[in-house]
Write a protein that holds these residues in place. Structure first.
Motif, short mmCIF file in Angstrom:
data_model
loop_
_atom_site.label_atom_id
_atom_site.label_comp_id
_atom_site.label_asym_id
_atom_site.label_seq_id
_atom_site.Cartn_x
_atom_site.Cartn_y
_atom_site.Cartn_z
N ALA A 100 -0.80 -12.09 -7.66
CA ALA A 100 -1.45 -13.40 -7.62
C ALA A 100 -1.34 -14.05 -6.24
O ALA A 100 -1.89 -15.13 -6.03
CB ALA A 100 -0.93 -14.37 -8.69
N ASP A 103 2.75 -3.88 -7.30
CA ASP A 103 1.78 -4.89 -6.90
C ASP A 103 0.60 -4.88 -7.87
O ASP A 103 -0.04 -3.84 -8.06
CB ASP A 103 1.30 -4.54 -5.47
CG ASP A 103 0.53 -5.66 -4.80
OD1 ASP A 103 0.39 -6.73 -5.43
OD2 ASP A 103 0.07 -5.46 -3.66
N ILE A 104 0.30 -6.02 -8.47
CA ILE A 104 -0.86 -6.12 -9.36
C ILE A 104 -1.84 -7.12 -8.77
O ILE A 104 -1.44 -8.16 -8.28
CB ILE A 104 -0.43 -6.51 -10.80
CG1 ILE A 104 -1.63 -6.45 -11.76
CG2 ILE A 104 0.23 -7.89 -10.88
CD1 ILE A 104 -1.26 -6.41 -13.23
N GLY A 154 -5.75 -9.15 -9.02
CA GLY A 154 -6.86 -9.57 -9.87
C GLY A 154 -7.34 -10.93 -9.45
O GLY A 154 -6.70 -11.60 -8.65
N SER A 162 -9.64 -14.40 -11.26
CA SER A 162 -10.22 -14.90 -12.51
C SER A 162 -11.69 -14.55 -12.65
O SER A 162 -12.15 -14.19 -13.73
CB SER A 162 -10.12 -16.43 -12.59
OG SER A 162 -9.13 -16.92 -11.79
N ASP A 187 -11.26 -11.67 -0.07
CA ASP A 187 -9.99 -10.98 0.20
C ASP A 187 -10.22 -9.84 1.18
O ASP A 187 -11.22 -9.13 1.09
CB ASP A 187 -9.40 -10.41 -1.10
CG ASP A 187 -8.86 -11.51 -1.99
OD1 ASP A 187 -8.29 -12.47 -1.46
OD2 ASP A 187 -8.98 -11.39 -3.23
N ARG A 199 -7.28 -13.52 3.76
CA ARG A 199 -8.60 -13.90 3.28
C ARG A 199 -9.52 -14.25 4.43
O ARG A 199 -9.06 -14.55 5.53
CB ARG A 199 -8.48 -15.10 2.33
CG ARG A 199 -7.68 -14.77 1.08
CD ARG A 199 -7.61 -15.97 0.15
NE ARG A 199 -8.89 -16.55 -0.14
CZ ARG A 199 -9.71 -16.15 -1.11
NH1 ARG A 199 -9.37 -15.17 -1.90
NH2 ARG A 199 -10.86 -16.76 -1.31
N ASN A 241 -3.68 -21.29 -5.81
CA ASN A 241 -4.74 -21.35 -4.81
C ASN A 241 -4.96 -22.79 -4.37
O ASN A 241 -5.18 -23.66 -5.22
CB ASN A 241 -6.05 -20.82 -5.38
CG ASN A 241 -5.91 -19.41 -5.91
OD1 ASN A 241 -4.90 -18.75 -5.66
ND2 ASN A 241 -6.91 -18.95 -6.63
#
Ligand code: DLL
Length: 435
Positions: A212, A233-234, A236, A238, A302, A326, A337
């Motif tokens: 995140a 590390d994940i 994603g 929304s 990203d 970013r 964010n």
């Protein structure tokens, strides 16, 4: 358990391309019929669904940006009637307006599937006890990992974020083997364990599923040391689907993209042309199966790179490089964010007490993000007594917390004391970038 879905995670490139092609043709048709804003984009360049015959045609399709979502706030980007939507999620948008997404029951199920795959990549199976300390709510972290863990059949602890001492007690007493939270919160938990004088031998933690927000290899090693675990590390977002768009398998390069669900591209952010494998650029995703709110060529902002080389774990899913930054001015502060424009709008609401100049200083102390906002006081207020000034400071701090969802230290400075620039105003000083 080596794979959650061996067929899709290890299919040949030809099989994957065929599957992606069929799914792209289908989603373009659904968008043309169901999402007027995207149909208008296609009509504007004279493109018909029939022109898209497979994944090789993807670059004929127009891009989608956060501005499209904002212009159609809240539900205008859905491709199905509201009656078909069974869940909404949201995250911060550039103007403080939320970016809203809608999911059907099948979308929720697909997302759980991706999160379950991700958990297996981190070495989890049904014998694990997964402690989820991502926030539950509009943010996708909590519910995303929750559904994934339940789908896998692991014992799932929906702890949500906050109250660290209680979290630690639960992790210890329940014998959690996996911890899912932001890397910065994992640091907080590690530090609190030290402060409480607890020994790691009292815990059963083996692995962490962290994401995140951008985090470095150094931070990974520090968390692994503090918690005695292996950290994964994940990734994603929304708009595409929450956590589980991509996941590291513990190999030495990047995160596997669930590319049967989300087709990744890397483009040059200026020319919008594709760049070769292993070259940095902006990550773009097309959702191949989503029903409620599919997105075609969505620009994530990203910065990453793609790699189609074989991976030692046996998965053939391509990999994306750990996200390092970013292309826009969005800040990620402890997983939340934050757009500078949100800060500005809080200040603009109290124009009579603050001047028009402010500066945001982001730093990292003890591996935790900090944000200080220096605000010039209006000349009329500046002469007031200290107590009054302190009151103003607290009020701004309170308003910021309410609007941004993350705390900021407010420092009030005298009128005209912040540096004036002759060109583009430098409002953000991000000291983390240099670390
Ligand atoms: O952060 C979804 C998520 C929840 C991912 C839990 C992983 C774990 P958003 O709030 O929409 O969704 O924020 C998405 O966060 O575009 C990236 O800039 C950043 N981000 C997410 N994961 C990573 C990561 C969730 N592993 C935005 N590394 C994305 C670096 C990340 N940045």
């Amino acid at each position: 358990m080596r794979y959650y879905d061996e067929k899709h995670e290890t299919m040949s490139r030809d099989e994957m391309t065929a599957l992606q092609s069929a799914r792209l043709v289908d989603v373009v048709k659904r968008m043309y019929e169901g999402a007027p804003y995207y149909r208008a984009k296609m009509d504007a360049i004279g493109l018909l669904p029939g022109d898209i015959k497979g994944i090789e045609d993807i670059d004929k399709l127009p891009f989608t940006t956060k501005a499209d979502l904002r212009a159609n706030y809240p539900f205008g980007c859905f491709a199905l009637p509201k009656s078909e939507i069974s869940r909404v999620h949201a995250s911060s948008g550039t103007t403080g307006k939320l970016t809203v997404v809608g999911l059907t029951n099948r979308d929720i199920d697909d997302w759980a599937e991706c999160a379950a795959r991700a958990l297996v990549m981190a070495g989890c199976d049904k014998n694990d006890i997964v402690h989820v300390s991502y926030g539950y709510g509009l943010f996708t972290g909590g519910l995303g990992l929750h559904y994934g863990s339940e789908k896998l059949g692991s014992m799932t602890v929906p702890a949500s974020a906050g109250n660290t001492m209680r979290q630690i007690t639960l992790i210890k007493d329940f014998g959690a083997t996996a911890l899912a939270c932001t890397p910065s919160y994992a640091m907080v938990i590690g530090e609190e364990i030290e402060k409480m004088g607890l020994s790691l031998s009292e815990f059963k933690l083996k692995r962490g599923i962290f994401g995140a927000e951008p985090w470095s290899e150094d931070m990974k090693r520090e968390i692994e040391r503090k918690l005695g675990i292996t950290a994964y590390d994940i990734y994603g977002l929304s708009e595409i689907s929450g956590p589980g768009v991509a996941m590291s398998c513990g190999g030495d390069w990047g995160l596997h993209v669930m590319e049967d669900y989300f087709y990744p591209e890397i483009v040059d952010p200026d020319t919008l042309k594709p760049v070769p494998d292993k070259t940095d650029g902006e990550l773009v995703f097309t959702t191949l199966r989503k029903q409620g709110m599919p997105l075609i060529r969505y620009r994530t902002r990203d910065i990453s790179a793609l790699n189609h080389d074989a991976c030692s774990c046996g998965r053939t899913l391509c990999r994306m490089k750990r996200v390092s930054g970013r292309t826009d001015d969005m800040l990620i502060i402890r997983g939340v964010n934050v757009f500078p424009s949100q800060i500005e709008s809080v200040l603009m609401n109290i124009k009579e007490i603050v001047g028009s100049h402010y500066q945001i200083i982001v730093d990292r102390q003890n591996n935790l993000d900090t944000m200080e906002i220096q605000v010039e006081l209006a000349p009329a207020v500046f002469s007031d007594e200290i107590r009054k000034v302190e009151e103003i400071r607290r009020r701004i701090e309170h308003d910021m917390m309410g609007n941004l969802g993350v705390g900021a230290k407010i420092t009030l400075v005298s009128p005209d004391s912040l540096p004036l620039s002759t060109g583009k105003t430098v409002r953000i000083i991000d000291k983390r970038a240099k670390q």
